[in-house]
Design an enzyme around this catalytic site. Structure first.
Site, short mmCIF file in Angstrom:
data_model
loop_
_atom_site.label_atom_id
_atom_site.label_comp_id
_atom_site.label_asym_id
_atom_site.label_seq_id
_atom_site.Cartn_x
_atom_site.Cartn_y
_atom_site.Cartn_z
N ASP A 251 0.50 -1.09 -0.12
CA ASP A 251 -0.02 -0.46 -0.31
C ASP A 251 0.23 1.29 0.53
O ASP A 251 1.85 1.38 0.39
CB ASP A 251 -1.09 -0.12 1.72
N HIS B 201 2.45 2.46 -8.93
CA HIS B 201 2.66 1.62 -9.26
C HIS B 201 4.04 0.84 -10.45
O HIS B 201 4.75 -0.10 -9.54
CB HIS B 201 1.22 1.40 -9.61
N LEU C 21 10.32 -20.79 -3.76
CA LEU C 21 9.74 -20.41 -3.31
C LEU C 21 8.45 -20.37 -3.84
O LEU C 21 8.45 -20.15 -5.15
CB LEU C 21 9.97 -18.35 -3.02
C1 FPP Z 1 -1.56 0.25 -3.25
O1 FPP Z 1 -1.18 1.05 -3.40
C2 FPP Z 1 -1.64 -0.80 -4.21
C3 FPP Z 1 -1.92 -1.16 -5.86
C4 FPP Z 1 -3.95 -1.55 -5.42
C5 FPP Z 1 -1.47 -2.31 -6.24
C6 FPP Z 1 -0.51 -2.66 -6.32
C7 FPP Z 1 0.93 -2.59 -7.39
C8 FPP Z 1 1.78 -3.34 -8.11
C9 FPP Z 1 2.76 -2.89 -6.59
C10 FPP Z 1 2.81 -3.76 -9.08
C11 FPP Z 1 2.05 -4.59 -10.22
C12 FPP Z 1 2.12 -6.11 -9.13
C13 FPP Z 1 3.05 -7.41 -9.13
C14 FPP Z 1 2.55 -8.31 -8.12
C15 FPP Z 1 3.78 -7.39 -10.94
P1 FPP Z 1 -2.76 2.44 -3.36
O2 FPP Z 1 -2.66 2.48 -5.08
O3 FPP Z 1 -3.48 2.50 -2.56
O4 FPP Z 1 -1.73 4.24 -2.96
P2 FPP Z 1 -2.66 5.02 -1.56
O5 FPP Z 1 -2.98 3.92 -0.30
O6 FPP Z 1 -1.25 6.27 -1.19
O7 FPP Z 1 -3.05 5.79 -2.64
#
Ligand code: FPP
Length: 257
Positions: free
Chosen positions: A21, A38, A132
């Site tokens: 997050d 992201h 893993l």
């Molecule tokens: C949450 O941060 C993150 C996500 C919803 C997506 C996570 C995806 C990745 C890290 C990239 C792709 C992953 C893989 C496994 C290839 P948020 O957007 O909710 O952040 P915020 O709370 O600050 O808005």
């Protein structure tokens, strides 16, 4: 910051689950679009997978896309899907080189075909790897999983394949995680302290670790720190502290995976 050497190998968590997050806030702090966060989060994914593999952790589950994430603006969803495809494409070789097997949980069939195809390719390619197990939670939510499990159980009951009073072990067979042990440690980054519909059944006895670090800043040392913190805790699984100390070998949570 913790180092690898501080980790007690004999008490390594077998399964670590992560709620990644803070990508959006990380980007915003830099005056950038959320997708920039992201994209930078992928580096943290890489570091975490590498560190978990190096340590000898058996399962690492990453909450990559929840069912609730469909409520985000469509351009962000599209960007996340493209990122998923490009990352899986680019990193499949790394998974092979490191003997890592890719698995998924969630409603993968509800993802765009292109994403499904890429994921399936990587699942097939890595299926014989024995190191893993990297589990991507995609189009996943805990309540969805539980209601699906009940629905499927109901079908089996109607067909006369099961009795009408399942116990926990039988119900566990209907979850998408039926062959995966429950997480020992859950990490959530970015200072939020909630489960967000993640592995609701499976986290019953999991140790929870919350850190203020935003996901794109999460590095190997942060994982080591979480594990060292986990190892300082006493897992009692409903018993008293005296019972746990007296009989460490029986200090196990109910496990169905
Ligand atoms: C949450 O941060 C993150 C996500 C919803 C997506 C996570 C995806 C990745 C890290 C990239 C792709 C992953 C893989 C496994 C290839 P948020 O957007 O909710 O952040 P915020 O709370 O600050 O808005």
């Amino acid at each position: 910051m913790a180092t690898k050497e501080e980790i007690i190998q004999e008490r390594l968590p077998r399964h670590i689950a992560v709620i990644m997050d803070g990508n959006g806030r990380w980007a915003k702090k830099r005056g950038n679009q959320r997708i920039f966060g992201h994209r930078n989060g992928v580096k943290s994914v890489r570091e975490t997978v590498e560190a978990a593999a190096e340590l000898g952790v058996s399962y690492l589950t990453l909450y990559a896309f929840s069912r609730e994430n469909w409520n985000r603006p469509s351009h962000e969803i599209d960007a996340l899907m493209s990122l998923l495809v490009s990352t899986v494409e680019r990193e499949t070789k790394t998974l092979m080189d490191n003997n890592i097997q890719l698995l998924t949980i969630g409603d993968v069939q509800g993802l765009p075909f292109k994403v499904q195809d890429k994921i399936q390719e990587a699942l097939d390619k890595t299926s014989a790897n024995t190191g893993l197990k990297l589990v991507l939670a995609l189009n996943y939510s805990g309540r969805w999983e539980l209601s699906e499990a009940l629905r499927r159980f109901g079908e089996d009951y109607k067909a006369g394949n099961v009795s009408g009073s399942p116990d926990e072990k039988e119900l566990n067979q209907y979850l998408t995680t039926s062959h995966i042990p429950d997480p020992d440690l859950l990490i959530r980054t970015s200072g939020e302290a909630r489960l967000s519909n993640f592995l609701l059944w499976q986290l019953a006895y999991t140790e929870l670790y919350f850190t203020d670090v935003l996901w794109p800043d999460f590095r190997k040392e942060n994982l080591f720190e979480a594990i060292v913190n986990y190892q300082s805790r006493e897992r009692r699984f409903g018993k008293t502290s005296e019972q746990v100390v007296r009989n460490k070998s029986k200090n196990n949570a109910p496990q169905y995976g």
